[in-house]
Design an enzyme around this catalytic site. Sequence first.
Site, mmCIF file in Angstrom:
data_model
loop_
_atom_site.group_PDB
_atom_site.id
_atom_site.type_symbol
_atom_site.label_atom_id
_atom_site.label_comp_id
_atom_site.label_asym_id
_atom_site.label_seq_id
_atom_site.Cartn_x
_atom_site.Cartn_y
_atom_site.Cartn_z
ATOM 1 N N GLY A 279 -0.210 4.423 -0.271
ATOM 2 C CA GLY A 279 -1.064 5.597 -0.061
ATOM 3 C C GLY A 279 -0.422 6.546 0.946
ATOM 4 O O GLY A 279 0.808 6.587 1.087
ATOM 5 N N ASN A 280 -1.278 7.282 1.655
ATOM 6 C CA ASN A 280 -0.755 8.248 2.636
ATOM 7 C C ASN A 280 0.081 7.569 3.709
ATOM 8 O O ASN A 280 1.174 8.027 4.049
ATOM 9 C CB ASN A 280 -1.923 8.990 3.297
ATOM 10 C CG ASN A 280 -2.424 10.118 2.428
ATOM 11 O OD1 ASN A 280 -1.703 10.617 1.564
ATOM 12 N ND2 ASN A 280 -3.662 10.516 2.647
ATOM 13 N N GLY B 22 1.292 4.270 3.729
ATOM 14 C CA GLY B 22 2.411 3.487 3.191
ATOM 15 C C GLY B 22 3.560 4.366 2.724
ATOM 16 O O GLY B 22 4.735 4.087 2.997
ATOM 17 N N ASP C 199 1.879 -1.417 -4.571
ATOM 18 C CA ASP C 199 0.495 -0.921 -4.668
ATOM 19 C C ASP C 199 -0.103 -1.475 -5.956
ATOM 20 O O ASP C 199 0.623 -1.940 -6.835
ATOM 21 C CB ASP C 199 0.462 0.618 -4.696
ATOM 22 C CG ASP C 199 -0.876 1.190 -4.230
ATOM 23 O OD1 ASP C 199 -0.992 1.619 -3.069
ATOM 24 O OD2 ASP C 199 -1.834 1.188 -5.057
ATOM 25 N N ASN D 196 -12.023 -4.841 2.622
ATOM 26 C CA ASN D 196 -10.631 -4.862 3.083
ATOM 27 C C ASN D 196 -10.139 -6.284 3.344
ATOM 28 O O ASN D 196 -8.962 -6.585 3.122
ATOM 29 C CB ASN D 196 -10.446 -3.962 4.312
ATOM 30 C CG ASN D 196 -10.289 -2.505 3.902
ATOM 31 O OD1 ASN D 196 -10.162 -2.202 2.707
ATOM 32 N ND2 ASN D 196 -10.296 -1.600 4.861
ATOM 33 N N VAL E 39 -1.983 -2.952 9.432
ATOM 34 C CA VAL E 39 -2.439 -1.581 9.673
ATOM 35 C C VAL E 39 -3.849 -1.372 9.112
ATOM 36 O O VAL E 39 -4.628 -0.565 9.618
ATOM 37 C CB VAL E 39 -1.444 -0.591 9.007
ATOM 38 C CG1 VAL E 39 -1.964 0.828 9.062
ATOM 39 C CG2 VAL E 39 -0.071 -0.693 9.650
ATOM 40 N N HIS F 218 -8.869 -0.784 18.440
ATOM 41 C CA HIS F 218 -8.571 0.522 17.846
ATOM 42 C C HIS F 218 -9.916 1.125 17.431
ATOM 43 O O HIS F 218 -10.295 1.096 16.286
ATOM 44 C CB HIS F 218 -7.670 0.286 16.632
ATOM 45 C CG HIS F 218 -7.252 1.527 15.921
ATOM 46 N ND1 HIS F 218 -6.698 2.600 16.547
ATOM 47 C CD2 HIS F 218 -7.286 1.844 14.603
ATOM 48 C CE1 HIS F 218 -6.415 3.535 15.660
ATOM 49 N NE2 HIS F 218 -6.774 3.104 14.472
ATOM 50 N N ASN G 42 -7.585 -1.192 8.279
ATOM 51 C CA ASN G 42 -8.735 -1.189 9.200
ATOM 52 C C ASN G 42 -9.894 -2.038 8.696
ATOM 53 O O ASN G 42 -10.039 -2.203 7.495
ATOM 54 C CB ASN G 42 -9.216 0.251 9.389
ATOM 55 C CG ASN G 42 -8.482 0.925 10.528
ATOM 56 O OD1 ASN G 42 -8.204 0.302 11.550
ATOM 57 N ND2 ASN G 42 -8.155 2.189 10.342
ATOM 58 N N GLY H 140 0.863 -1.190 0.000
ATOM 59 C CA GLY H 140 0.000 0.000 0.000
ATOM 60 C C GLY H 140 0.891 1.228 0.000
ATOM 61 O O GLY H 140 1.675 1.437 0.930
#
Length: 317
Positions: free
Chosen positions: A15-16, A18, A38, A101, A124, A181, A126, A13
Amino acid sequence: MAKIGLSKICVIGAGNIGGTLAQRLAETDVAGELVLFDIVEGLPQGKALDIQESAPVMGFSTRVWGSTRLEEAVDGSDLVILTAGLARKPGMSRSDLLSRNAQIVKGHAEAIRAKAPEAVVIVVTNPVDVMAYYVRKVTGFPRERVIAESGALDSARFRWFVADALGVTPRDVIGFTLGTHGDTMVPVLSHCSVNGVPVTKLLPPEKLKAIVERTKKGGGEIVDLLKTGSAFYAPSAAQLEMALAVARDEHRLLSCSVQLDGEYGFKDVFLSVPVIIGRSGISKIHEIDLSSDEQTALEASAKAVSEDLKLLATMPL
Ligand code: APR
């Protein structure tokens, strides 16, 4: 003798989270090779090259590269960090997010099982405590080597709010959260201190209550401010803390989510608890004394994760 550093780390991943995590990892120079993966062609390659080009200035030697080929990215990794996934969007139900997910991490877990059978895995994506359970199931890895991030991030937020309220450096605030979490997490006031001075002696009960509530809603507070997207600086810092504990065999005591097997009275569920974490993953789960309110809150946390796990079990994945 501790083994310092790893040959290969794979961040799944780009993204923000990763991308930021990859930057943080590269700058600590803790791995020979760091791969960003990714599904979006060009994204992991572009971010990896950008990070790599900072090496002469930042002074690291790690070789950073990106790939959209899962198996080559994961192959031979000592540590894999799973950050790929969707964030919950307006109109998306909890079960939609869970199922989408889970489908995403399933393929990654299968590749890890095949290509990096000795890796430590940090999850990580969610809902993280549920995804970690599923990753462990698909990989068949021992529970010591599948760890979820939840407590490390929530503890950082908790410690910052305490530091801010007291006007002390956050480095001197010791404390952690337990459980899941999410809204049912348990910021543990009974073990929170400023270098050993109990926080309950330093702040009034109403202030402490407000800190506990703000910690529980820490992720949502950032989402409300950003409007589009969710937190990634504090999350990637917490992931770095865990990754360094593994890479440097630090034997840190951190709050991380692990599959419980009777500890704290729970079985077959991932919850954040204080663990010792090093090169082989979790080497010890500590069972600490909790106040009766904290134990009750932890039970609510376990119930929330178990409900999601039941939902997951009904899904054709
Ligand atoms: N394989 C690889 N990458 C994927 C896949 C897949 N099957 N599906 C999605 N991705 C990638 C996206 O292309 C994107 O680059 O995952 C990345 C997710 O990045 P962001 O949307 O920026 O999300 P981020 O903030 O990084 O959060 C990632 O962590 O905290 C959790 O809830 C959060 O589950 C989310 C995850």
